[in-house]
Design a protein around this motif. Structure first.
Motif, PDB file in Angstrom:
ATOM      1  N   LYS A   8       0.829  -1.061  -0.086  1.00  0.00           N
ATOM      2  CA  LYS A   8       0.043   0.171  -0.006  1.00  0.00           C
ATOM      3  C   LYS A   8       0.960   1.345  -0.012  1.00  0.00           C
ATOM      4  O   LYS A   8       0.725   2.215  -0.829  1.00  0.00           O
ATOM      5  N   LEU A  12       1.203   4.231  -3.023  1.00  0.00           N
ATOM      6  CA  LEU A  12       0.972   5.628  -2.558  1.00  0.00           C
ATOM      7  C   LEU A  12       2.184   6.385  -3.073  1.00  0.00           C
ATOM      8  O   LEU A  12       2.100   7.593  -3.524  1.00  0.00           O
ATOM      9  N   THR A  16       2.688   9.900  -5.702  1.00  0.00           N
ATOM     10  CA  THR A  16       3.353  10.933  -5.330  1.00  0.00           C
ATOM     11  C   THR A  16       4.006  11.682  -6.676  1.00  0.00           C
ATOM     12  O   THR A  16       4.356  12.961  -6.436  1.00  0.00           O
ATOM     13  N   LEU A  26      -2.438  14.259  -1.654  1.00  0.00           N
ATOM     14  CA  LEU A  26      -3.040  13.388  -1.159  1.00  0.00           C
ATOM     15  C   LEU A  26      -2.422  11.666  -0.849  1.00  0.00           C
ATOM     16  O   LEU A  26      -2.585  11.383   0.545  1.00  0.00           O
ATOM     17  N   ALA A  27      -1.958  11.324  -1.818  1.00  0.00           N
ATOM     18  CA  ALA A  27      -1.213  10.385  -1.917  1.00  0.00           C
ATOM     19  C   ALA A  27       0.180  10.301  -0.767  1.00  0.00           C
ATOM     20  O   ALA A  27       0.270   9.340   0.234  1.00  0.00           O
ATOM     21  N   GLU A  29       0.286  12.609   1.842  1.00  0.00           N
ATOM     22  CA  GLU A  29      -0.442  12.618   3.154  1.00  0.00           C
ATOM     23  C   GLU A  29      -0.872  11.087   3.670  1.00  0.00           C
ATOM     24  O   GLU A  29      -0.677  10.709   4.887  1.00  0.00           O
ATOM     25  N   LYS A  30      -1.581  10.311   2.702  1.00  0.00           N
ATOM     26  CA  LYS A  30      -1.993   9.096   3.229  1.00  0.00           C
ATOM     27  C   LYS A  30      -0.914   8.007   3.400  1.00  0.00           C
ATOM     28  O   LYS A  30      -1.147   7.270   4.791  1.00  0.00           O
ATOM     29  N   GLU A  33       0.175   8.996   7.060  1.00  0.00           N
ATOM     30  CA  GLU A  33      -0.874   8.399   8.043  1.00  0.00           C
ATOM     31  C   GLU A  33      -0.706   6.992   8.334  1.00  0.00           C
ATOM     32  O   GLU A  33      -0.612   6.383   9.351  1.00  0.00           O
ATOM     33  N   LEU A  34      -0.616   6.239   7.159  1.00  0.00           N
ATOM     34  CA  LEU A  34      -0.619   4.715   7.253  1.00  0.00           C
ATOM     35  C   LEU A  34       0.600   4.320   7.586  1.00  0.00           C
ATOM     36  O   LEU A  34       0.708   3.445   8.672  1.00  0.00           O
ATOM     37  N   GLU A  37       0.262   4.764  11.569  1.00  0.00           N
ATOM     38  CA  GLU A  37      -0.723   3.977  12.102  1.00  0.00           C
ATOM     39  C   GLU A  37      -0.095   2.666  12.453  1.00  0.00           C
ATOM     40  O   GLU A  37      -0.098   2.046  13.257  1.00  0.00           O
TER      41      GLU A  37
END
Length: 216
Positions: A8, A12, A16, A26-27, A29-30, A33-34, A37
């Motif tokens: 994943k 992402l 970019t 957005l990619a 940022e995700k 975040e991933l 996490e």
């Protein structure tokens, strides 16, 4: 790290490089975040079973940039620290030799993002009459944004941050990084910071403004 999570993050990171700036932002940022996490869940697992060895243990990754400019090192350092890593470097032959310290997933992500940022700056500087000044301004503007993003993530008073426990994650990770650096290289020499020499103030200013268009 779970292979599905790695896949994943890699997908992402590929996004970019999209010509669509919104999609690229957005990619990125995700991906952050991933990664945060997953790190948090891995930290919990490792704290419950410290004897378990996994790819999340700290190590280091090497990379090379065909640019020896100081702004490149500043940018790589800021990016590495955003993604739960530390940064060392050597330079010579007009190149910069990067060493990014952290877990395998973190170092791979940090290197991908740092290279993406570097290439974005180089591409945007092509039409500038003073590429060196433009690149310096753009890099420093981007470093400011990256550092602010990390500061917010480490701010214990931020409600959204507290929910994800990122301040504790950064603090715990930093202790691991410092220990690894000390065990691997011993006491390292700190290079005093100095001001950048700007040849073209207008190009530098244009670079600072352009930094705001790069997706984080």
């Amino acid at each position: 790290m779970n292979i599905k999570v790695v896949d994943k993050i890699q997908k992402l990171l590929a996004l970019t490089e999209s010509s669509n700036e919104h999609e690229a932002a957005l990619a990125a940022e995700k991906a952050h975040e991933l990664l945060a996490e997953h790190n948090l869940s891995m930290a919990q697992v490792e704290s419950a079973n410290k004897s378990q060895k996994s790819k999340e243990h700290v190590g280091h990754t090497s990379a090379t940039s065909n640019l020896g400019a100081r702004w490149v090192r500043n940018l790589w350092q800021a990016t590495a620290r955003l993604y739960f890593c530390e940064y060392l470097y050597n330079r010579g032959n007009h190149k910069t030799y990067h060493t990014v310290i952290g877990s395998e997933a973190n170092t791979v992500t940090a290197c991908h993002m740092a290279e993406y940022f570097t290439q974005s700056i180089v591409k945007m500087s092509k039409d500038s009459s003073s590429q060196g000044s433009f690149r310096t301004g753009c890099a420093l503007g981007l470093v400011r944004r990256i550092n602010e993003l990390r500061r917010l993530a480490q701010d214990k008073s931020t409600t959204a941050t507290n929910k994800s426990n990122l301040p504790a994650l950064y603090e715990q990770t930093q202790e691991q990084l410092n220990s690894y650096i000390s065990d691997t290289w011993g006491e390292l020499k700190n290079v005093p910071s100095r001001n950048f020499s700007i040849a073209d103030a207008d190009a530098y200013s244009a670079g600072r403004k352009a930094a705001n268009t790069i997706g984080l």
